[in-house]
Every structure is written in C-alpha cells, then in structure tokens.
Design a protein around this motif. Structure first.
Motif, PDB file in Angstrom:
ATOM      1  N   GLU A   1       0.806  -1.221   0.000  1.00 24.52           N
ATOM      2  CA  GLU A   1       0.000   0.000   0.000  1.00 24.52           C
ATOM      3  C   GLU A   1       0.839   1.270   0.000  1.00 24.52           C
ATOM      4  N   PHE A   2       1.870   1.318   0.839  1.00 21.10           N
ATOM      5  CA  PHE A   2       2.693   2.529   0.888  1.00 21.10           C
ATOM      6  C   PHE A   2       3.450   2.730  -0.421  1.00 21.10           C
TER       7      PHE A   2
ATOM      8  N   LEU B   1       1.123   4.139  -3.029  1.00 25.69           N
ATOM      9  CA  LEU B   1       0.875   5.561  -2.802  1.00 25.69           C
ATOM     10  C   LEU B   1       2.073   6.398  -3.248  1.00 25.69           C
TER      11      LEU B   1
ATOM     12  N   GLU C   1       4.806   9.877   2.765  1.00 28.70           N
ATOM     13  CA  GLU C   1       4.973   9.645   4.204  1.00 28.70           C
ATOM     14  C   GLU C   1       4.001  10.489   5.017  1.00 28.70           C
TER      15      GLU C   1
ATOM     16  N   TRP D   1       0.492   9.063   4.497  1.00 27.82           N
ATOM     17  CA  TRP D   1       0.420   7.769   5.197  1.00 27.82           C
ATOM     18  C   TRP D   1       0.234   7.988   6.699  1.00 27.82           C
ATOM     19  N   ASN D   2       1.028   8.920   7.253  1.00 24.04           N
ATOM     20  CA  ASN D   2       0.937   9.198   8.689  1.00 24.04           C
ATOM     21  C   ASN D   2      -0.398   9.827   9.078  1.00 24.04           C
TER      22      ASN D   2
ATOM     23  N   ARG E   1      -5.333   5.667   3.046  1.00 26.41           N
ATOM     24  CA  ARG E   1      -5.178   4.296   2.572  1.00 26.41           C
ATOM     25  C   ARG E   1      -6.142   4.064   1.415  1.00 26.41           C
TER      26      ARG E   1
END
Length: 94
Positions: free
Chosen positions: A38-39, A42, A71, A74-75, A79
């Motif tokens: 997933e990351f 992205l 990042e 994501w943080n 998602r």
C-alpha cells in the motif's frame, strides 16, 4: 481549478524496464505495477503524477518530494479503501 484535465491511472502486472510506475505526459496517463504494498503504491502514484504535473522537475526532486508527500499522507491515515478497479484513496481514521 482552471484547465484541469483528468490523469488516468492504470494498474498493470508488468511494466517495461522493471519499473514500478511510468508516466505518459502527452496522454495524461500513468501506469502502476500491480502487487506493490500500500505505501509503495501511494508513493509511486504521487511520483508518477508529479512527472505529469511538474515536468520541469528533475528525477531527484521528484523522488524526494514524492516520498515526503507519501509519508505525510500515510501518517495522516490515507489508505486505499476499495479494489473494484477505481482505486480510490481516502482518509481512514485510525
């Protein structure tokens, strides 16, 4: 947004030169390799979008800024929520 044109995102099982993503500026289209976590998906989407949106940036600038943006998103909990082919990315509260 003046003069906004949609950028098509396609997910493919294999890309040329073992790339994770490819940008086709004239077609306003990007391809992303299927099967990335997933990351990484992205990060790669942001990276390839920047090639189309900011074609004047060099690869190092795109690499650094796309990872930083990924990042931060994501943080914040962003998602991918569905896998029905539309590949929407939305904010998910933790």
């Amino acid at each position: 947004m003046a003069n906004y044109k949609k950028i098509k995102i396609e997910f493919k099982p294999r890309l040329k030169d073992a790339a994770l993503g490819l940008a086709y500026k004239d077609e306003r289209r990007i391809e992303i390799k299927k099967g990335l976590d997933e990351f990484e998906t992205l990060d790669t989407i942001i990276h390839e979008l920047q090639h189309i949106i900011h074609p004047f940036l060099d690869e190092l600038a795109i690499e650094c800024s796309s990872t930083m943006l990924a990042e931060h998103l994501w943080n914040l909990g962003y998602r991918k929520l569905n896998t029905n082919g539309k590949n929407n990315i939305k904010n998910k509260k933790r």
